[in-house]
Enzyme design. Structure first.
Site, short mmCIF file in Angstrom:
data_model
loop_
_atom_site.label_atom_id
_atom_site.label_comp_id
_atom_site.label_asym_id
_atom_site.label_seq_id
_atom_site.Cartn_x
_atom_site.Cartn_y
_atom_site.Cartn_z
N HIS A 100 0.81 -1.22 0.00
CA HIS A 100 0.00 0.00 0.00
C HIS A 100 0.85 1.27 0.00
O HIS A 100 0.44 2.28 -0.57
CB HIS A 100 -0.95 0.02 1.20
CG HIS A 100 -2.16 -0.83 0.99
ND1 HIS A 100 -2.17 -2.18 1.29
CD2 HIS A 100 -3.38 -0.54 0.49
CE1 HIS A 100 -3.36 -2.66 0.98
NE2 HIS A 100 -4.11 -1.70 0.50
N GLY A 101 1.97 1.23 0.65
CA GLY A 101 2.78 2.43 0.67
C GLY A 101 4.10 2.21 1.37
O GLY A 101 4.24 1.31 2.20
#
Lengths: 465, 351
Positions: free
Chosen positions: A321-322
Site C-alpha cells: 500500500h505504501g
C-alpha cells in the site's frame, strides 16, 4: 483525469462512440489500447514508456516460459520477470523508504545515504501485480500467453489502470477474444453502476473528508469522542472512496460489454477479520492468497508455517500500500488478527458453533472496532501521529473540542442501510428506466450529485498506491 | 413504437420535474432558501423581505425585513417624537459577519447586545442590523445619509475585517472607492448584479436564482467548470498586494465615517489561526492600519483578537466555523457572536 471529472466523461463518451462506430474487432481493440495509453499519459506521459517496458519484459518472459519444456528454463524466465517487476516497483516506490530507514540506523555512526527525487508512477503497484499474475499464470500453465496487444490491454485497460481492481488474466483475456459490442442494455446497466460509484465518492467520501482531514491534521485539538467519530468517518470515507472508484471502473467496463468482478462486498458487516478480507478489496486479497500465500506454501507445511505465511503475506500486503512503516504495522496487525481468528476458529468454533444474536453482534462490533483502530495507522503520516490519535481514542489524552459533524449521522445510516440491502441484493442496485419510478430515482440521484457535491473535491485515496 | 417513445419521453419529463420539485423542497428546509434580491434605488442590491434559511454553513433561519433590515424591522417611519426619544438606537453595519445568516436571529450579536443591555441612559435600547454580504466601509460611507434619515441612530457600530478593507477597492460589489486625483471618491456600481458568474452572464437567469435548486446547482456547476474558484474563494484577498496608498485610503474612509455617523464604534474581527501558538499570532496588514488609524482619529475600536484567543484557550471552541463546515474558518459561530455582543455591551456600559 479522474472518473468524477468532466474530462473523463468526455473521454469515455468519445471511446464509446468510436467503439460503436468501428466494425472491425482488431481495430476496436486498437482504439481501446490507444485510448488507454492516452488515459495514462494524461496523468504523466513520461511513465507510458515504463509501462511499455514492463509489458515487453513480461510478454517475452511469458512466451519463453510457455515455449520451453525444460522446467529450469521456465523457472529462470519466471524469476527474471519477477525480479524485473519487483526491481522497477522497488526503485520507484521503496528506494527512498529503505534508504531513509537505513539512514535512521547509520546516522548513529555518522553515515547517511542521499535520498533521490523519485516521482511515483501512478498505479505502479496495481500494474506490477497485474503483470506478475499474468506471467505466474502462464508458468503454472493456467493460461496460454496471449498476443502482446491483448496482454497490453490487460495492463492498461483504462477503467482499472490506476487503482484496480486487479484483473485475473484468465477472466479478462477471453473477453478480449470476443467482439466488443456496445449494447443499450450494457450501457444502462454500466451507467447505473457508474452513477452508484459516483454517489459513494461525491456524496459520501468527499463529505467525510471535510470532517476527517481537519481532525487528523491536529488530533490533539479535539475531544476523544470527536476523534473516535473521525476514525469511524474515515472507515466510511475509505470504503466509499475506494469501492466507489471500483464501481465506476466496473460500470465503465460494463458499458463496453466487459465484465470486471466486484471488488467489495459489504465489508463492514464482517464478523471476523478473516471475513473482512473476503469482503474488502477482494481482487487484492485473492491476489495475495493465490500468488503469495500459496507460493509460500500456504497451509501445506504445517500450522505454524501457515500462520507465519499469513503474517508475512499481510506484512507485504501492508507494504504494497505504501512505503511507510505505518502500512507495515497496519499489515502486521491484520496478519496477527487473522492468525488469532484462525486459532480461535480451529480450537473453538470448529468444535462448537455459536449462533446467538448477542455473540454475532459482539463479533461484528469487535471486528469493526479492530478495523477502525487499524485504519488509524493507514491514515496517519507517521507513528508519532498515529500515537497522538490513539492517545485520544483510548483516553490517555482527554479534553479538546467536541465536534459532531451532522452529515456523519446521515451517512452512517445510509452506509448501514446500503450494507443491509446490498447483502440481500447480491448485485448492484438498478432501476427500470422505462417506468416513472425508475426515471424519478435516476433524476433524483443525478440532482443529488450536483446539489450535494462538497465545495472541495478530494482525490481518490488509492491513487497514491 | 412512435407512441411508446412519446410516452417514455413524457414520463421522463414528468419524472425530471417531480425530482426537481422534491429537491427544491429538501433544499429549502435543509440547505438554502433565499428570499431573492431586489435593486433598491438607494441601497443597491439587497435581500427581499422573507424567511432566509441557510444550512450550508451552520444553520440559521433569518427573518429579512424591508430595506434589508436583518431580524428586526427598522423603526416605524410614522413614529411620534416621544416614542423616538424613549429609545436608544444602535445601528449595526457590517458585512456577512453582521448579516449572520449562519446563526438564528436570537444568536446574532446585534440582538444579544439588546438583550444584555435593555436600557441605556434610562432609555430602552433598540438595536438594528443592516449587515450585508460583501459590504465594505464604502457601503457605510455612501449610505450614511439614508440610515441617518431612516434609523436616526444614537450610536453606530461598524464591524469590519481584513477583507472588508481590501474590498474597498473591489469593483465587484455595489459600492467601492476609487482614486480621484490626490484623494478618493465613492462609486455606486448600479450595474452590479451578482457574484454568481452564471447569473451575472445570463441575466435572464437572475430571477431563477431564487429557486434553491438553481442557486445551489449553478454555484456547484460554476465550481465544476472553474476548478480554481473554490480555492480562490477560500483565499479571497490572499493575492492582494499592499499598495503605497492603502493607509491613505483607510484614513480617508475612516474620516468620512467619523464625520457622518454621530457616535461611532468599530468592531474588528481578526483573522486567527487558532492552531498556532498565541505568540506566533500576527495581526493582519489592514488590522494594523485600522488600529493605528482609528486611534489617530479618536474612533474607539474593539479588536476581538484577544477575546477570541482567550475564549479558545478556555473552551477549545474557536469563534469561527461550524460543525457542518470546519471549526476555525468561515463565519462567526454562536460563541463568536456571544463574545462580540459582550464586548459591545461592555463598551456602551462603560465597563
Amino acid at each position: 483525469m479522474i472518473f468524477s471529472s468532466w474530462e473523463y466523461l468526455l473521454f469515455f463518451a468519445i471511446m464509446l462512440i468510436l467503439l460503436s462506430t468501428i466494425k472491425i474487432h482488431a481495430l476496436k481493440k486498437a482504439v481501446l489500447l490507444i485510448g488507454s495509453y492516452y488515459f495514462y499519459s494524461v496523468w504523466d506521459y513520461r511513465f507510458v514508456l515504463l509501462v511499455l517496458v514492463m509489458t515487453l519484459i513480461n510478454h517475452v518472459s511469458a512466451v519463453s516460459i510457455d515455449r520451453s519444456t525444460v522446467e529450469a528454463v521456465r523457472k529462470r524466465w519466471l524469476i527474471f520477470s519477477v525480479i524485473a517487476n519487483l526491481t522497477i516497483l522497488g526503485f520507484f516506490k521503496y528506494f527512498n523508504f529503505f534508504i531513509d530507514s537505513a539512514n535512521g540506523l547509520l546516522d548513529q555512526f555518522g553515515m547517511t545515504f542521499p535520498l533521490l527525487s523519485i516521482v511515483l508512477p501512478v498505479g505502479i503497484s496495481f500494474i506490477t501485480f497485474e503483470v506478475m499474475s499474468y506471467t505466474i499464470d502462464v508458468y503454472k500453465r493456467d493460461i496460454k500467453p496471449s498476443s502482446i496487444w491483448d496482454f497490453s490491454l490487460l495492463i492498461v485497460f483504462f477503467p482499472h489502470l490506476i487503482a484496480g481492481p486487479i484483473l485475473k488474466p484468465r477472466h479478462f483475456l477471453p473477453q478480449m477474444a470476443r467482439d466488443i459490442v456496445i449494447k443499450r442494455s450494457n450501457l444502462i446497466e454500466g451507467g447505473q453502476i457508474f452513477i452508484f460509484g459516483l454517489v459513494k465518492k461525491i456524496i459520501i467520501a468527499d463529505h467525510m473528508a471535510m470532517f476527517v482531514d481537519p481532525v487528523f491534521a491536529s488530533p490533539g485539538e479535539y475531544s476523544p469522542l470527536t476523534v473516535w467519530l473521525a476514525v469511524i468517518a474515515y472507515a466510511v470515507q475509505i470504503y466509499c472512496d475506494f469501492s466507489g472508484y471500483s464501481d465506476m471502473a466496473i460500470g465503465s467496463a460494463k458499458c463496453m460489454g466487459i465484465d470486471i468482478p466486484r471488488n467489495f462486498n459489504m465489508p463492514y458487516l464482517s464478523r471476523s477479520v478473516t471475513e473482512f478480507w473476503r469482503r474488502w478489496h477482494i481482487s487484492l486479497s485473492s491476489w495475495l492468497r493465490e500468488y503469495l500465500y500459496f507460493s509460500l506454501g500456504g497451509n501445506r507445511k504445517g500450522a505454524i508455517r501457515a500462520n507465519i505465511n499469513l503474517i508475512l503475506v499481510m506484512l507485504l500486503g501492508g507494504l504494497w500500500h505504501g512505503a511507510s512503516w505505518n502500512f507495515v504495522l497496519w499489515g502486521l496487525l491484520h496478519g496477527l488478527a487473522l492468525v488469532i481468528h484462525k486459532l480461535y476458529f480451529n480450537h473453538v468454533l470448529k468444535k462448537r458453533e455459536i449462533n446467538h444474536w448477542l455473540y454475532r453482534t459482539a463479533a461484528w462490533a469487535l471486528t469493526f472496532v479492530f478495523v477502525c483502530v487499524t485504519w488509524v495507522f493507514f491514515r496517519s503520516q507517521s507513528f508519532e501521529h498515529s500515537w497522538l490519535v490513539l492517545r485520544k481514542m483510548f483516553l490517555i489524552d482527554t479534553g479538546g473540542l467536541m465536534w459532531f459533524y451532522p452529515y456523519l449521522g446521515f451517512v452512517l445510516v445510509l452506509v448501514l442501510a446500503g450494507h443491509m440491502v446490498g447483502v440481500r441484493l447480491k448485485t448492484y442496485p438498478s432501476v427500470n428506466l422505462t417506468t416513472f419510478g425508475g426515471l424519478f430515482i435516476l433524476f433524483f440521484v443525478l440532482f443529488a450529485l450536483l446539489l450535494l457535491m462538497p465545495t472541495a473535491s478530494t482525490p481518490f485515496i488509492y491513487f497514491q498506491f | 413504437m412512435g407512441i411508446m417513445r412519446y410516452k417514455l419521453a413524457g414520463k421522463a419529463l414528468l419524472a425530471l420535474l417531480v425530482a426537481l420539485v422534491a429537491w427544491e423542497g429538501i433544499l429549502e428546509v435543509t440547505t438554502i432558501r433565499t428570499t431573492g434580491f431586489q435593486q433598491h434605488p438607494e441601497l443597491g442590491r439587497i435581500l427581499n423581505p422573507g424567511l432566509y434559511v441557510n444550512g450550508q454553513e451552520g444553520y440559521g433561519i433569518t427573518k429579512i425585513y424591508a430595506e434589508g433590515a436583518i431580524a428586526q424591522p427598522f423603526p416605524d417611519p410614522k413614529e411620534t417624537a416621544a416614542a423616538r426619544k424613549a429609545e436608544y438606537r444602535i445601528l449595526f453595519l457590517g458585512d456577512s459577519y453582521t448579516e449572520a445568516l449562519q446563526v438564528g436571529d436570537q444568536v446574532k450579536f446585534f440582538r444579544q447586545v439588546q438583550t444584555r443591555m435593555p436600557e441605556l441612559d434610562s432609555r430602552k435600547v433598540m438595536t438594528y442590523d443592516a449587515g450585508r454580504s460583501s459590504a465594505s466601509p464604502a457601503h457605510y460611507a455612501y449610505l450614511a445619509e439614508f440610515y441617518e434619515k431612516r434609523v436616526d441612530p444614537d450610536a453606530v457600530v461598524i464591524q469590519m475585517n481584513e477583507n472588508d478593507l481590501k474590498d474597498l477597492y473591489g469593483e465587484n460589489s455595489s459600492y467601492y472607492a476609487t482614486k480621484d486625483g490626490d484623494s478618493y471618491k465613492l462609486v455606486f456600481n448600479e450595474e452590479f448584479i451578482s457574484k454568481n458568474a452564471v447569473a451575472a452572464k445570463l441575466q435572464a437567469l437572475y430571477g431563477l436564482l431564487r429557486l434553491s435548486v438553481v442557486r445551489v446547482g449553478s454555484d456547484h456547476m460554476q465550481k465544476l467548470l472553474e476548478k480554481d474558484d473554490a480555492a480562490a474563494e477560500e483565499t479571497k484577498g490572499a493575492d492582494f498586494t499592499p499598495q503605497a496608498g492603502d493607509e491613505q485610503l483607510v484614513k480617508w474612509i475612516f474620516g468620512i465615517l467619523k464625520e457622518q455617523y454621530p457616535k461611532l464604534v468599530f468592531v474588528f474581527l481578526p483573522q486567527i489561526d487558532f492552531q498556532s501558538p498565541e505568540g506566533e499570532q500576527q495581526p493582519g496588514y489592514f488590522e494594523k492600519i485600522a488600529e493605528r488609524t482609528a486611534e489617530e482619529q479618536g474612533i474607539p475600536m474593539l479588536n476581538m483578537r484577544q477575546d477570541f484567543v482567550n475564549a479558545y484557550q478556555d473552551t477549545g471552541l474557536p469563534a469561527y466555523g461550524f460543525s457542518n463546515t470546519t471549526f476555525g474558518t468561515g463565519h462567526m459561530n454562536s460563541s463568536g457572536h456571544d463574545l462580540v455582543s459582550k464586548a459591545v455591551a461592555n463598551y456602551f456600559e462603560g465597563r
